[in-house]
Design a protein around this motif. Structure first.
Motif, mmCIF file in Angstrom:
data_model
loop_
_atom_site.group_PDB
_atom_site.id
_atom_site.type_symbol
_atom_site.label_atom_id
_atom_site.label_comp_id
_atom_site.label_asym_id
_atom_site.label_seq_id
_atom_site.Cartn_x
_atom_site.Cartn_y
_atom_site.Cartn_z
ATOM 1 N N GLU A 120 46.105 42.851 30.504
ATOM 2 C CA GLU A 120 45.182 41.847 31.031
ATOM 3 C C GLU A 120 44.808 42.173 32.472
ATOM 4 O O GLU A 120 45.673 42.515 33.282
ATOM 5 C CB GLU A 120 45.828 40.458 30.976
ATOM 6 C CG GLU A 120 45.951 39.885 29.576
ATOM 7 C CD GLU A 120 44.596 39.593 28.956
ATOM 8 O OE1 GLU A 120 43.686 39.127 29.681
ATOM 9 O OE2 GLU A 120 44.439 39.866 27.752
ATOM 10 N N SER A 123 42.359 40.076 37.736
ATOM 11 C CA SER A 123 41.335 39.113 38.155
ATOM 12 C C SER A 123 40.099 39.354 37.299
ATOM 13 O O SER A 123 39.986 40.391 36.631
ATOM 14 C CB SER A 123 40.989 39.300 39.640
ATOM 15 O OG SER A 123 40.213 40.479 39.820
ATOM 16 N N PRO A 124 39.146 38.412 37.299
ATOM 17 C CA PRO A 124 37.929 38.624 36.509
ATOM 18 C C PRO A 124 37.164 39.887 36.913
ATOM 19 O O PRO A 124 36.474 40.490 36.090
ATOM 20 C CB PRO A 124 37.106 37.356 36.813
ATOM 21 C CG PRO A 124 38.125 36.333 37.154
ATOM 22 C CD PRO A 124 39.200 37.068 37.899
ATOM 23 N N ASP A 126 38.472 42.757 37.714
ATOM 24 C CA ASP A 126 39.181 43.923 37.186
ATOM 25 C C ASP A 126 38.882 45.168 38.023
ATOM 26 O O ASP A 126 38.529 46.230 37.494
ATOM 27 C CB ASP A 126 38.810 44.172 35.720
ATOM 28 C CG ASP A 126 39.745 45.194 35.055
ATOM 29 O OD1 ASP A 126 40.878 45.374 35.558
ATOM 30 O OD2 ASP A 126 39.330 45.824 34.068
#
Length: 214
Positions: A120, A123-124, A126
């Motif tokens: 994952e 953070s958004p 990436d």
């Protein structure tokens, strides 16, 4: 109340009472005449692998740029923001360094992330994932080798990524031209945090070897 952590202030106090006193003349010279380092080191931002400490370098001796996994992106004059490329440009064109060392290290978090592409994002944005995609082809090849342990795969990619970065250095016209004129040399090195061992890349074979320090 100070705006800096107490640890930093204590370190600065020690610096001013120790190293700065012994090297104050050197600092004044650097302030007056500017920096003239002969070597640029491209290293990881990992706090455990500081080039100045590893090479016992004094002020003004090394021009250091640090990023995640000590990567060099390929030459891309696209008008975007390129911090590593900007530092490289300054080192080669302005400071006229004679050597560029790409120094990786063991247990690199960025390399670990490259070997786990399904993890994952932190953070958004990436940002780490995007940055580590620079070595995605090598990461895919290494990840697929089931004959190696996880630790062996990690070390392999840490060293392969150094060769990748050196190849990318040669995509910069200024680097390629100066290297061809033997006015600039490119080097690879890998530091083992746990043992303190330094491995140097053989410029002819690409193998990593322990240097003879005697």
């Amino acid at each position: 109340m100070s705006n800096l952590p107490d640890q930093l202030l204590a370190g600065y106090r020690n610096f001013m009472g120790g190293r700065y006193i012994s090297e104050s003349g050197r600092y004044r010279e650097l302030a007056r005449e500017g920096q003239t380092p002969e070597t640029m080191v491209i290293a990881c931002c990992d706090s455990r692998a500081a080039p100045e400490a590893i090479f016992d370098a004094g002020p003004g001796e090394l021009f250091v740029v640090r990023n995640v996994a000590n990567l060099v992106p390929p030459y891309a004059p696209d008008g975007e923001y390129h911090s590593t490329s900007a530092a490289l440009e300054f080192a080669v064109q302005s400071l006229k360094v004679k050597h560029i060392v790409v120094m990786g290290h063991g247990r690199c978090g960025g390399i670990k992330a490259a070997l786990a592409p399904d993890a994952e994002p932190l953070s958004p944005g990436d940002f780490i994932g995007k940055w580590m995609s620079l070595v995605a082809p090598a990461a895919d090849a290494v990840s697929g080798n089931t004959m190696m342990t996880a630790g062996e795969r990690q070390t392999a990619l840490e060293r392969i990524s150094i060769r990748y970065s050196i190849a990318n250095l040669r995509t910069f016209p200024c680097v390629k031209i100066l290297e061809s004129k033997e006015r600039l040399s490119l080097h690879g090195a890998w530091f083992d945090i746990s043992t303190g061992e330094l491995w140097v890349m053989n410029r002819e074979t690409g193998d990593f070897e322990r240097p003879d320090l005697d």
